[in-house]
Design a protein around this motif. Structure first.
Motif, PDB file in Angstrom:
ATOM      1  N   ILE A   8       0.870  -1.177   0.000  1.00  0.00           N
ATOM      2  CA  ILE A   8       0.000   0.000   0.000  1.00  0.00           C
ATOM      3  C   ILE A   8       0.905   1.224   0.000  1.00  0.00           C
ATOM      4  CG2 ILE A   8      -1.821   1.240   1.210  1.00  0.00           C
ATOM      5  CD1 ILE A   8      -2.510  -1.474   2.567  1.00  0.00           C
ATOM      6  N   LYS A   9       0.877   1.975  -1.097  1.00  0.00           N
ATOM      7  CA  LYS A   9       1.734   3.150  -1.217  1.00  0.00           C
ATOM      8  C   LYS A   9       1.500   4.084  -0.036  1.00  0.00           C
ATOM      9  CE  LYS A   9       3.187   6.646  -4.480  1.00  0.00           C
ATOM     10  NZ  LYS A   9       3.060   7.186  -5.806  1.00  0.00           N
ATOM     11  N   GLY A  10       2.593   4.476   0.578  1.00  0.00           N
ATOM     12  CA  GLY A  10       2.508   5.364   1.725  1.00  0.00           C
ATOM     13  C   GLY A  10       2.389   4.619   3.048  1.00  0.00           C
ATOM     14  N   PHE A  11       2.091   3.315   2.984  1.00  0.00           N
ATOM     15  CA  PHE A  11       1.970   2.520   4.203  1.00  0.00           C
ATOM     16  C   PHE A  11       2.959   1.365   4.234  1.00  0.00           C
ATOM     17  CE2 PHE A  11      -2.252   4.417   3.850  1.00  0.00           C
ATOM     18  CZ  PHE A  11      -2.381   4.962   5.109  1.00  0.00           C
ATOM     19  N   GLU A  12       3.569   1.028   3.126  1.00  0.00           N
ATOM     20  CA  GLU A  12       4.570  -0.026   3.004  1.00  0.00           C
ATOM     21  C   GLU A  12       3.961  -1.391   2.693  1.00  0.00           C
ATOM     22  OE1 GLU A  12       8.005   0.384   5.545  1.00  0.00           O
ATOM     23  OE2 GLU A  12       7.218   2.279   6.283  1.00  0.00           O
ATOM     24  N   LEU A  13       4.695  -2.456   3.016  1.00  0.00           N
ATOM     25  CA  LEU A  13       4.312  -3.832   2.709  1.00  0.00           C
ATOM     26  C   LEU A  13       3.785  -4.488   3.978  1.00  0.00           C
ATOM     27  CD1 LEU A  13       4.372  -5.934   0.430  1.00  0.00           C
ATOM     28  CD2 LEU A  13       6.659  -6.562   1.191  1.00  0.00           C
ATOM     29  N   ASN A  45      -7.362  -4.449  -3.000  1.00  0.00           N
ATOM     30  CA  ASN A  45      -7.715  -5.312  -4.132  1.00  0.00           C
ATOM     31  C   ASN A  45      -6.694  -5.278  -5.268  1.00  0.00           C
ATOM     32  OD1 ASN A  45      -8.211  -2.860  -5.265  1.00  0.00           O
ATOM     33  ND2 ASN A  45     -10.438  -3.074  -5.288  1.00  0.00           N
ATOM     34  N   LYS A  46      -5.500  -4.737  -5.008  1.00  0.00           N
ATOM     35  CA  LYS A  46      -4.417  -4.788  -5.991  1.00  0.00           C
ATOM     36  C   LYS A  46      -3.088  -4.821  -5.233  1.00  0.00           C
ATOM     37  CE  LYS A  46      -4.270   0.190  -6.613  1.00  0.00           C
ATOM     38  NZ  LYS A  46      -4.283   1.291  -7.538  1.00  0.00           N
ATOM     39  N   ASN A  47      -2.027  -5.202  -5.941  1.00  0.00           N
ATOM     40  CA  ASN A  47      -0.695  -5.314  -5.328  1.00  0.00           C
ATOM     41  C   ASN A  47      -0.697  -6.282  -4.148  1.00  0.00           C
ATOM     42  OD1 ASN A  47       0.373  -3.354  -7.121  1.00  0.00           O
ATOM     43  ND2 ASN A  47      -0.452  -1.737  -5.805  1.00  0.00           N
ATOM     44  N   ILE A  48      -1.317  -7.457  -4.352  1.00  0.00           N
ATOM     45  CA  ILE A  48      -1.437  -8.470  -3.305  1.00  0.00           C
ATOM     46  C   ILE A  48      -0.593  -9.685  -3.680  1.00  0.00           C
ATOM     47  CG2 ILE A  48      -3.019  -9.983  -2.044  1.00  0.00           C
ATOM     48  CD1 ILE A  48      -5.282  -8.046  -2.890  1.00  0.00           C
ATOM     49  N   LYS A  49       0.047 -10.261  -2.671  1.00  0.00           N
ATOM     50  CA  LYS A  49       0.771 -11.524  -2.813  1.00  0.00           C
ATOM     51  C   LYS A  49       0.147 -12.522  -1.849  1.00  0.00           C
ATOM     52  CE  LYS A  49       4.284  -9.880  -5.335  1.00  0.00           C
ATOM     53  NZ  LYS A  49       4.589 -10.296  -6.666  1.00  0.00           N
ATOM     54  N   ILE A  50       0.315 -13.820  -2.154  1.00  0.00           N
ATOM     55  CA  ILE A  50      -0.160 -14.881  -1.273  1.00  0.00           C
ATOM     56  C   ILE A  50       1.018 -15.811  -0.992  1.00  0.00           C
ATOM     57  CG2 ILE A  50      -1.038 -16.288  -3.196  1.00  0.00           C
ATOM     58  CD1 ILE A  50      -3.360 -17.112  -1.260  1.00  0.00           C
ATOM     59  N   PRO A  93     -11.487 -11.445  -3.823  1.00  0.00           N
ATOM     60  CA  PRO A  93     -10.367 -10.833  -4.530  1.00  0.00           C
ATOM     61  C   PRO A  93      -9.609  -9.819  -3.658  1.00  0.00           C
ATOM     62  CG  PRO A  93     -12.403  -9.767  -5.162  1.00  0.00           C
ATOM     63  CD  PRO A  93     -12.774 -10.892  -4.235  1.00  0.00           C
ATOM     64  N   THR A  94     -10.047  -9.663  -2.424  1.00  0.00           N
ATOM     65  CA  THR A  94      -9.519  -8.642  -1.524  1.00  0.00           C
ATOM     66  C   THR A  94      -8.706  -9.264  -0.391  1.00  0.00           C
ATOM     67  OG1 THR A  94     -11.468  -7.301  -1.987  1.00  0.00           O
ATOM     68  CG2 THR A  94     -10.224  -6.711  -0.048  1.00  0.00           C
ATOM     69  N   ALA A  95      -7.674  -8.559   0.024  1.00  0.00           N
ATOM     70  CA  ALA A  95      -6.920  -8.918   1.229  1.00  0.00           C
ATOM     71  C   ALA A  95      -7.197  -7.824   2.257  1.00  0.00           C
ATOM     72  CB  ALA A  95      -5.429  -8.994   0.928  1.00  0.00           C
ATOM     73  N   ILE A  96      -7.177  -8.201   3.529  1.00  0.00           N
ATOM     74  CA  ILE A  96      -7.442  -7.234   4.590  1.00  0.00           C
ATOM     75  C   ILE A  96      -6.158  -7.020   5.394  1.00  0.00           C
ATOM     76  CG2 ILE A  96      -8.860  -6.665   6.595  1.00  0.00           C
ATOM     77  CD1 ILE A  96     -10.473  -6.960   4.005  1.00  0.00           C
ATOM     78  N   ALA A  97      -5.677  -5.791   5.387  1.00  0.00           N
ATOM     79  CA  ALA A  97      -4.467  -5.407   6.117  1.00  0.00           C
ATOM     80  C   ALA A  97      -4.810  -4.231   7.019  1.00  0.00           C
ATOM     81  CB  ALA A  97      -3.360  -5.022   5.140  1.00  0.00           C
ATOM     82  N   SER A  98      -3.813  -3.760   7.773  1.00  0.00           N
ATOM     83  CA  SER A  98      -4.037  -2.575   8.597  1.00  0.00           C
ATOM     84  C   SER A  98      -2.724  -1.860   8.844  1.00  0.00           C
ATOM     85  CB  SER A  98      -4.684  -2.951   9.936  1.00  0.00           C
ATOM     86  OG  SER A  98      -3.811  -3.749  10.698  1.00  0.00           O
ATOM     87  N   ALA A  99      -2.842  -0.564   9.069  1.00  0.00           N
ATOM     88  CA  ALA A  99      -1.691   0.264   9.434  1.00  0.00           C
ATOM     89  C   ALA A  99      -2.213   1.550  10.065  1.00  0.00           C
ATOM     90  CB  ALA A  99      -0.848   0.598   8.210  1.00  0.00           C
ATOM     91  N   TYR A 100      -1.467   2.065  11.024  1.00  0.00           N
ATOM     92  CA  TYR A 100      -1.792   3.342  11.662  1.00  0.00           C
ATOM     93  C   TYR A 100      -3.237   3.403  12.151  1.00  0.00           C
ATOM     94  CZ  TYR A 100       2.618   4.406   9.419  1.00  0.00           C
ATOM     95  OH  TYR A 100       3.929   4.364   9.005  1.00  0.00           O
ATOM     96  N   ASN A 101      -3.689   2.290  12.744  1.00  0.00           N
ATOM     97  CA  ASN A 101      -5.024   2.148  13.309  1.00  0.00           C
ATOM     98  C   ASN A 101      -6.152   2.235  12.283  1.00  0.00           C
ATOM     99  OD1 ASN A 101      -6.572   1.459  15.544  1.00  0.00           O
ATOM    100  ND2 ASN A 101      -7.083   3.585  15.988  1.00  0.00           N
ATOM    101  N   ILE A 102      -5.844   1.866  11.038  1.00  0.00           N
ATOM    102  CA  ILE A 102      -6.854   1.858   9.981  1.00  0.00           C
ATOM    103  C   ILE A 102      -6.897   0.465   9.349  1.00  0.00           C
ATOM    104  CG2 ILE A 102      -7.556   2.833   7.758  1.00  0.00           C
ATOM    105  CD1 ILE A 102      -5.795   5.293   8.483  1.00  0.00           C
ATOM    106  N   MET A 103      -8.081  -0.132   9.254  1.00  0.00           N
ATOM    107  CA  MET A 103      -8.269  -1.397   8.540  1.00  0.00           C
ATOM    108  C   MET A 103      -8.362  -1.081   7.056  1.00  0.00           C
ATOM    109  SD  MET A 103     -11.216  -4.184   9.215  1.00  0.00           S
ATOM    110  CE  MET A 103     -12.139  -4.707   7.795  1.00  0.00           C
ATOM    111  N   MET A 104      -7.615  -1.828   6.234  1.00  0.00           N
ATOM    112  CA  MET A 104      -7.530  -1.516   4.809  1.00  0.00           C
ATOM    113  C   MET A 104      -7.852  -2.720   3.940  1.00  0.00           C
ATOM    114  SD  MET A 104      -3.968   0.527   4.846  1.00  0.00           S
ATOM    115  CE  MET A 104      -3.673   1.795   6.028  1.00  0.00           C
ATOM    116  N   PRO A 105      -9.034  -2.741   3.321  1.00  0.00           N
ATOM    117  CA  PRO A 105      -9.289  -3.757   2.301  1.00  0.00           C
ATOM    118  C   PRO A 105      -8.486  -3.367   1.052  1.00  0.00           C
ATOM    119  CG  PRO A 105     -11.331  -2.780   3.117  1.00  0.00           C
ATOM    120  CD  PRO A 105     -10.209  -1.955   3.622  1.00  0.00           C
ATOM    121  N   SER A 153       7.112  -4.783   6.004  1.00  0.00           N
ATOM    122  CA  SER A 153       7.765  -3.765   6.822  1.00  0.00           C
ATOM    123  C   SER A 153       6.841  -2.563   6.970  1.00  0.00           C
ATOM    124  CB  SER A 153       9.099  -3.335   6.205  1.00  0.00           C
ATOM    125  OG  SER A 153       8.869  -2.674   4.984  1.00  0.00           O
ATOM    126  N   GLU A 154       7.019  -1.889   8.089  1.00  0.00           N
ATOM    127  CA  GLU A 154       6.262  -0.667   8.364  1.00  0.00           C
ATOM    128  C   GLU A 154       7.121   0.168   9.309  1.00  0.00           C
ATOM    129  OE1 GLU A 154       2.045   0.772  10.369  1.00  0.00           O
ATOM    130  OE2 GLU A 154       2.343  -1.351   9.973  1.00  0.00           O
TER     131      GLU A 154
END
Length: 185
Positions: free
Chosen positions: A63-68, A92-97, A78-90, A129-130
């Motif tokens: 996530i640009k601006g939030f890192e990997l 749908n692109k730039n995802i690896k498994i 088709p979505t991955a759920i991540a989080s950074a800086y106390n924000i949950m982020m769905p 990394s973050e």
């Protein structure tokens, strides 16, 4: 006048069986990250179960601006759920498994935030990394499902597992951390 030649050797490590080593004699790990485009590959590493009992998988989202960031991938989404800086982020692109042909070498080790940095004889799987810190992959059972999150082992005031849930992040100090080829019994 003599001709000088420069010989350039390029080393590429391929994923090989554990008994083999790459072209530069560096052993390779038995796991790898594949692009994720909505279909779970046959060799995906399971992460747990969702509320319906279906398997979840271990993702990584850039996530640009939030890192990997480590992420949870639900089968069929088709979505991955991540989080950074106390924000949950769905995402749908730039995802690896996370994938492997050696699933039996993965294990989840129960730990606490004040002990994670003391784990020895185990390879902790790096999930991203973050804030210039390496993140490992952790999980916890929360609200009837297994949620994948990021583990900070050294962050002052923020050690532990952080998972995305309910639009923000939830912090855990007791959790499981993903290991590969762990010699710890």
């Amino acid at each position: 006048m003599g001709t000088k030649r420069l010989l350039l050797i390029i080393c590429i490590n391929f994923v090989l069986p554990a008994s083999a080593s790459g072209p530069c004699n560096k052993p390779s790990l038995g796991y790898y990250w594949r692009d994720y485009v909505g279909e779970i590959p046959y060799d995906a590493v399971p992460g747990g179960k969702d509320k319906s009992g279906l398997p979840t998988f271990i993702g990584q989202a850039y996530i640009k601006g939030f890192e990997l960031l480590p992420a949870t991938i639900n089968a069929g989404s088709p979505t991955a759920i991540a989080s950074a800086y106390n924000i949950m982020m769905p995402v749908n692109k730039n995802i690896k498994i996370l994938c492997s042909n050696e699933l039996e070498k993965f294990s989840w080790l129960v730990t606490k935030s004040e002990e994670a940095h003391l784990i020895t004889n185990c390879h902790l799987v790096v999930g991203g990394s973050e804030v210039d810190q390496t993140l490992h992959i952790g999980r916890v059972n929360h609200d009837g499902q297994t949620v994948i999150g990021k583990v900070f082992s050294y962050r002052p005031g923020g050690k532990g597992l952080w998972i995305p849930y309910g639009g923000h992040e939830i912090h855990y100090t007791s959790y499981e951390i993903l290991t590969y080829n762990c010699n710890r019994k």
